[in-house]
Design a protein around this motif. Structure first.
Motif, mmCIF file in Angstrom:
data_model
loop_
_atom_site.group_PDB
_atom_site.id
_atom_site.type_symbol
_atom_site.label_atom_id
_atom_site.label_comp_id
_atom_site.label_asym_id
_atom_site.label_seq_id
_atom_site.Cartn_x
_atom_site.Cartn_y
_atom_site.Cartn_z
ATOM 1 N N ASP A 1 15.411 0.287 50.941
ATOM 2 C CA ASP A 1 14.263 -0.604 51.024
ATOM 3 C C ASP A 1 14.229 -1.362 49.695
ATOM 4 N N PHE B 1 12.249 -3.435 48.335
ATOM 5 C CA PHE B 1 11.019 -3.382 47.546
ATOM 6 C C PHE B 1 10.930 -2.071 46.776
ATOM 7 N N TYR C 1 -1.046 -8.642 49.141
ATOM 8 C CA TYR C 1 -0.678 -9.749 48.245
ATOM 9 C C TYR C 1 0.703 -10.266 48.609
ATOM 10 N N HIS D 1 3.346 -11.803 46.617
ATOM 11 C CA HIS D 1 3.636 -11.836 45.187
ATOM 12 C C HIS D 1 2.342 -11.531 44.421
ATOM 13 N N ASN E 1 8.181 -10.661 47.206
ATOM 14 C CA ASN E 1 7.540 -9.361 47.397
ATOM 15 C C ASN E 1 6.187 -9.522 48.088
ATOM 16 N N PHE E 2 6.019 -8.704 49.107
ATOM 17 C CA PHE E 2 4.714 -8.607 49.789
ATOM 18 C C PHE E 2 4.293 -7.152 49.675
ATOM 19 N N PHE E 3 3.068 -6.932 49.238
ATOM 20 C CA PHE E 3 2.653 -5.543 49.100
ATOM 21 C C PHE E 3 1.149 -5.413 49.321
ATOM 22 N N GLU F 1 -2.246 -2.560 48.928
ATOM 23 C CA GLU F 1 -2.734 -1.344 48.262
ATOM 24 C C GLU F 1 -4.066 -0.952 48.877
ATOM 25 N N LYS G 1 0.107 2.520 47.639
ATOM 26 C CA LYS G 1 0.653 1.156 47.687
ATOM 27 C C LYS G 1 1.882 1.173 48.567
ATOM 28 N N SER G 2 2.119 0.043 49.142
ATOM 29 C CA SER G 2 3.359 -0.110 49.900
ATOM 30 C C SER G 2 3.691 -1.589 49.938
ATOM 31 N N GLY G 3 4.963 -1.844 50.085
ATOM 32 C CA GLY G 3 5.348 -3.251 50.104
ATOM 33 C C GLY G 3 6.676 -3.462 50.769
ATOM 34 N N ALA G 4 7.037 -4.686 50.859
ATOM 35 C CA ALA G 4 8.336 -5.046 51.437
ATOM 36 C C ALA G 4 8.794 -6.344 50.789
#
Lengths: 238, 972
Positions: free
Chosen positions: A169, A171, B180, B182, B212-214, B216, B223-226
């Motif tokens: 992943d 990220f 968010y 970024h 980045n997309f995340f 919280e 937190k998590s994102g992709a």
């Protein structure tokens, strides 16, 4: 009988070459202890600075937000703590630093492979710096009468190192890389601290007197004679 | 009723028959329904992958069928997509179909069902939709705990400008989750209680490491994102072309455009593939902007290349078709050589790499000298090329360069091959330009020769030396050779007053130049006294000089002038002009304002003799005078005074002095006649008088007021203006009678001074004549002597009781005249009448000695003790006195002794007493022993006492005393 002789000859040749290569490697360790220690202190101070690697990484990976910076914390146990390092004997300390930096190098290489066109030039610089520190640690270990590679270094927590797989992943990998680098900088700061303690604490230094101090007169005349491995004349208890 | 029953039975049978038929048809219809539907997911592409089969195809082995799919999200009734899929189905074939979901599959459960029908016109009876398959639920497995927050999709790759939907699933209340993009807060659409989606349209490329997309969970660390990646749109390769340099390899190049590669191994940089259609060969290119293609042995003339760039999203191609011989780009020529065939021609040769025997190349050759193209040639060749350069300048460096291209089908020039070469030297081609100055000194001519260095064009090499041959025309057999090494530019010769011919040649390593000839005649030809100076005015571009045309044998003119150096050395410059020229513009970069230049115009006769025609002087630009005259005042009277500045040099000024201006500042503010009133900006008023004649250096200011002050200032002026402002000098006119006063007072002062001097010089004489010293009888020692004898007749002094201490000789008719000691004046006839004193002194050296101290002393002795001469210079005649002569061995000894003792006694005096005059008398050593005095010398051990008679300051040694002295003398 003849075959045995040949094997013995070959074995002797290989052993001789090994000794020669070791001696050749040791010729680079001609600096005095204080100079070497001072150099290590400076190197540690240099690599401790997050602007040398972490900050460029954060900007390149788009992690420059308060939330993501907050997530970029060192994994507990990933790198030896300062207290743990201070508790080590000099030789163990050097071995631990050497081994840790070896793994850091691997992590940096893995990170470098993920980046196209070598976008993060600081990674290469950091690799070279670490290589230089390791060389100096090697020399320092020799001056202290041991090897930085013979004994097992201090163990760190499992799974705490940067592992970048093909199914990662991204990220998460970015954050892992960030945590890894933060831990690396913190670790180098701790290493620098210990090295400074070496320079400031005479009692500690006396306990681990460098080899050259015991053989001041001998060092120049015998220690680095071409083709001869420098043999320590005195061994201090560790 | 029966009919009705039959009809009913018939109808029933018919219905049953239809029903049977219908059952058969229906049985066939049911068999087309898709069966064994399986749905799987592919997270990478967010795809639902369907798989099903048609178990039995009625009547046919193959049947073209149409399938219709329905896809629902969250629940079956929420159909989000319906679509058809047409394909030919074989018996027992497993069919596959895929559907890409916009929403990440992880964020919602999907349902899929399918129906089918035959899509073949041959079997219209089968064109009825089958039943729907049952709904297949698709659910991506993930463990969703109460505090879980997951963002999808992971590592999604999209092209720039497209859309992407991001979602999260969580067991947490949506209100507590913030997401968010970024660093920007973003709001999505809630899909259900666990999922929300965010659709991003027209996404831009931000960085290669992805966007980045995340999310919280507020107030927690959850937190998590992709990261999703946006690829730039692949561009078509530009400027695609291929060429060969050796007919072995084709090098194809292009401009690749943007790199669409992304970090984290999401997408590599685009790849390039070269495909040649005639040969059918394909080659993957190693570089992103070039590719080398090997030319096969069987010479293929025409090539059709397609260059394809590809990334994960698209392919872009460029195509070219060409004939190989039209794409020849030769390599740069090599082996360039130069063969010097003489001083000026050079043969250049070069080679090119072989391009086959059939190809003719056209080569372009350029010759450059001093950075400029001198010659340009075109040469056709195959392998070896040659070109002859002519008309070159000896001893000159040239740069030659050559490049080649296909002569028949021009494609590209090769690179230039550049080589330098230098032509050999040749003898100088022109005589040096020579001029001279001649100075006559001591019946000889000092000839200074000057020559200009030959230009590079004429020197043809490095000038090593100059030969100067001096030939005496009166004695043809005698000549001298002077070799002057370069870079000298002149020499000096001293010649007698014969005629000389001088040859000057320049020499380099190859030969000698033609000679310049100068004739120095007997009379030097200067004629400076016959030619008048003429002033000229310079201009910005120089001096325009003209002269009168000379009739006769003038073959040329020479104008020379000096360019003064810093050390005032004359750097002679000259310009030679043709015989028909009568003017010239002399221009030089070295002309400076304020410097006077003198131009001499010479005519050169056919005999090469130069004679001075005209003499001109001028400034290229006149400047105002550097300084103003230093003015001296003369003839100052009460009514006028004169100003002179004779020393002011007009020649050293940076312009021709045209005159002077006298500024007079009068307090009356009224100008004298002839003066001009000038009011300055500061309201000060001056009277100005202009003197037009620069030679006039005197000016008289008249009609002035007595006892008045005037301030004046004199400055010179040139064509450029007046000299610098200076300070005004003030002059005050005296009173009209002051000269009278001077005439009276001066003689008076002189008279007084003369009188005083005379008095001073004759003071002794006056003193003796007018007021001689008179001793005080009351203070005489004789008186005390009498007292000591207790004589009751104190007032009567018997002569016999006296012991004479001095003998005065009066009216002695003869005697030797002598001089007083040392500086005293000679004794005159009159002085003989003076009393002469004889001192009788013992031989003791010190006054303290107890020796005899009998001394006859003048009572009038009143000189200052500090005057050492006063004691020593005792008036003692050199003749022996009648008595006591035997006591003195000689007059000289006596005087010496006397002087010595007296000086000793002075030395023992207190300092404060030295300024006093002592008058003392000597008492008799033994009372009553007066008879024995003339014969017996004084007892040495017994000294008479000295008694101070009086002490008189020199200034008070005045008349009464002197008178007394004189009187006393007479008394004695």
């Amino acid at each position: 009988m003849r075959a045995r002789l040949t094997r013995r000859t070959l074995f002797s040749l290989v052993l001789g070459l090994l000794l020669l290569s070791t001696a050749a490697a040791m010729r680079g360790c001609m600096g005095p202890y204080q100079h070497l220690l001072s150099q290590l202190q400076r190197q540690a101070h240099l690599t401790e600075d997050t602007s040398s690697l972490l900050e460029p990484y954060i900007h390149l990976q788009g992690l420059n937000t308060p939330i993501l910076r907050g997530s970029c914390t060192e994994h507990p146990g990933a790198f030896p703590s300062k207290d743990a390092l201070r508790g080590l004997s000099k030789r163990s300390f050097l071995r631990t630093v050497n081994a840790t930096l070896d793994r850091v190098l691997k992590g940096l290489v893995a990170l470098q492979k993920q980046l196209l066109n070598n976008d993060l030039k600081e990674l290469e610089t950091a690799r070279q710096n670490i290589q230089g520190i390791r060389n100096n640690i090697h020399c320092m270990s020799w001056l202290l009468g041991g090897s930085s590679e013979t004994a097992e270094p201090m163990q760190t927590g499992p799974g705490s190192w940067l592992q970048l797989t093909s199914t990662l992943d991204v990220f998460q990998a970015k954050l892992e890389g960030c945590r890894f680098l933060r831990g690396y900088h913190r670790f180098m700061g701790s290493v620098g601290w210990v090295f400074r303690e070496w320079g400031e604490s005479p009692s500690r230094s006396r306990r681990h007197s460098p080899r050259w101090a015991l053989h001041k007169g001998v060092r120049r005349t015998r220690l680095f004679r071409r083709g001869k491995r420098p043999v320590p004349r005195g061994q201090l208890p560790w | 009723m029966a009919f009705f029953a039959v009809f009913q039975k018939t109808l029933l049978l018919a219905f049953l028959s239809w029903r049977t038929f219908q059952s058969e048809v229906l049985a066939e219809y049911v068999s087309l329904t898709p069966e064994s539907l399986k749905v799987s997911t592919n997270s990478t592409c967010q795809c639902l992958q369907l798989q099903w089969s048609i178990h039995e195809l009625p009547h046919h082995q193959e049947l073209k069928m149409l399938f219709q799919m329905e896809i629902s999200r969250v629940k079956p009734s929420n159909v989000i997509w319906v679509g058809n899929y047409s394909t030919t189905v074989k018996r027992d074939q497993v069919l596959h179909w895929s559907w890409e979901s916009e929403l990440p599959l992880e964020c919602a459960t999907h349902f899929v069902r399918i129906q089918s029908r035959a899509d073949d016109a041959k079997f219209p009876e089968l064109s009825i939709w089958s039943n729907w398959s049952s709904w297949e639920e698709v659910h991506v497995q993930h463990s969703l705990g109460p505090n879980t927050l997951l963002v999808f999709p992971k590592n999604k790759l999209v092209e720039e400008g497209s859309s992407i939907t991001i979602c999260y699933i969580s067991g947490i209340n949506h209100n507590n989750i913030t997401c968010y993009l970024h660093d920007k807060l973003i709001y999505g659409v809630q899909l259900d209680s666990k999922a929300s989606a965010f659709k991003l349209n027209n996404v831009p490329f931000i960085r290669k490491s992805g966007t980045n997309f995340f999310c919280e969970v507020n107030q927690t660390d959850i937190k998590s994102g992709a990261t999703f990646f946006v690829s730039k749109v692949l561009e078509e390769p530009k400027n695609f072309s291929c060429e060969t340099q050796d007919f072995k390899t084709l090098k194809c190049t292009w401009y690749p455009g943007v790199d669409t590669g992304l970090d984290w191994n999401i997408q590599p940089s685009q790849s390039y593939t070269l495909f040649e259609s005639f040969s059918g060969k394909k080659q993957n290119c190693k570089h992103k902007n070039s590719c080398n293609w090997k030319i096969t042995q069987d010479v293929q003339e025409t090539y059709n290349f397609t260059l394809t760039a590809a990334n994960y999203f698209r392919k872009r191609s460029a195509n070219i078709i060409f004939n190989l011989t039209h794409r020849v780009h030769p390599m740069a020529p090599h082996s360039v050589r130069f063969q010097r065939l003489g001083a000026t021609p050079v043969l250049m040769s070069w080679k090119v790499h072989a391009l086959g025997n059939y190809l003719t190349l056209q080569c372009q050759v350029e010759l450059q000298g001093d950075g400029e193209v001198i010659q340009q040639h075109s040469v056709d060749m195959k392998v070896n090329g040659k070109l002859l350069f002519g008309e070159l300048v000896p001893d000159t460096e040239y740069m030659a360069r050559v490049r080649c291209a296909n002569a028949k089908h021009f494609w590209k020039w090769s690179e230039w091959t550049v080589e330098n070469f230098t032509t050999p030297e040749a003898a100088p081609s022109e005589a040096p330009d020579v001029w001279r100055t001649v100075k006559s000194e001591n019946r000889s001519h000092i000839v200074t020769l000057f020559w200009k260095p030959l230009s590079k064009l004429h020197a043809n090499g490095k000038i090593l030396f100059y030969n100067v041959v001096v030939e005496n025309l009166d004695k043809p057999s005698t000549s001298e050779l002077h070799a002057i090494p370069a870079p000298a530019r002149g020499m000096k010769l001293t010649l007698d007053q014969c005629s000389y011919r001088i040859h000057i040649t320049a020499n380099n390593s190859v030969g000698t130049s033609p000679a310049s000839v100068i004739i120095v005649p007997e009379d030097s030809g200067n004629r400076t006294e016959e030619v008048e100076e003429e002033r000229i005015i310079g201009k910005e571009d120089g001096f325009f000089i003209s002269w009168k045309p000379q009739s006769g044998d003038v073959i040329s003119y020479v104008v020379d002038w000096c360019e003064p150096h810093q050390d005032l050395f004359c750097n002679l410059q000259w310009k030679k002009l043709g015989p028909n020229t009568t003017f010239s513009l002399i221009s030089s970069d070295t002309f400076r304002p304020g410097v006077r230049y003198n131009f001499r115009i010479y005519g050169i006769s056919t005999k090469k003799t130069a004679y001075l025609l005209e003499y001109k002087t001028g400034y290229s630009q006149e400047l105002a005078p550097l300084d103003s005259p230093q003015v001296a005042i003369a003839n100052l009277t009460s009514r006028s005074f004169a100003m002179t500045w004779k020393d002011y040099s007009t020649e050293s000024q940076p312009g021709f002095i045209q005159g002077y201006r006298v500024y007079l500042k009068a307090r009356a503010r009224q100008c004298h006649p002839g003066f001009e009133k000038v009011v300055l900006s500061d309201d000060s008023v001056y009277c100005k008088y202009t003197i037009d004649d620069p030679r006039k250096k005197t000016f008289v200011v008249e009609n002035l007021q007595p006892e008045s002050s005037y301030e004046f200032f004199v400055t010179s002026y040139t064509g450029a203006g007046e000299g610098p402002n200076g300070t005004f000098t003030e002059v005050t006119t005296p009173d009209e009678h002051s000269h009278m006063m001077i005439l009276i007072i001066l003689p008076m002062i002189l008279g007084v001074l003369l009188t005083m001097l005379s008095c001073y010089w004759k003071s002794d004489w006056v003193k003796e004549k007018c007021y001689p010293d008179i001793p005080d009888p009351y203070k005489s020692s004789i008186l005390s002597l009498i007292k000591s004898k207790e004589n009751p007749h104190l007032t009567i002094m018997s002569v016999k009781d006296c012991i004479p201490d001095a003998i005065e000789v009066i009216n002695k008719p003869e005697g030797t005249k002598t001089q007083l000691l040392e500086t005293r004046k000679p004794v005159t006839e009159n002085e003989v009448t003076k009393p002469v004193y004889l001192y009788l002194l013992p031989e003791g050296k010190d006054s303290s000695d107890p020796g005899p101290c009998i001394c006859f002393e003048n009572f009038t002795y009143n000189q200052s003790a500090t005057d050492s001469g006063s004691c020593g210079h005792v008036s003692v005649p050199l003749e022996e006195p009648p008595c006591q002569l035997g006591l003195l061995p000689s007059p000289n000894n006596l005087l010496k002794t006397l002087e010595k003792n007296y000086m000793n006694s002075l030395g023992e005096m207190p300092a404060e007493e030295t300024s006093l005059s002592y008058v003392s008398q000597l008492a008799s050593p033994i009372p009553g022993d007066k008879d024995s005095l003339p014969t017996n010398p004084p007892v040495p051990a017994h000294c008479s006492e000295y008694k101070m008679q009086m002490a008189v300051p020199p200034c008070l040694a005045s008349l009464p005393l002197n008178e007394n002295s004189s009187h006393s003398s007479m008394t004695l």
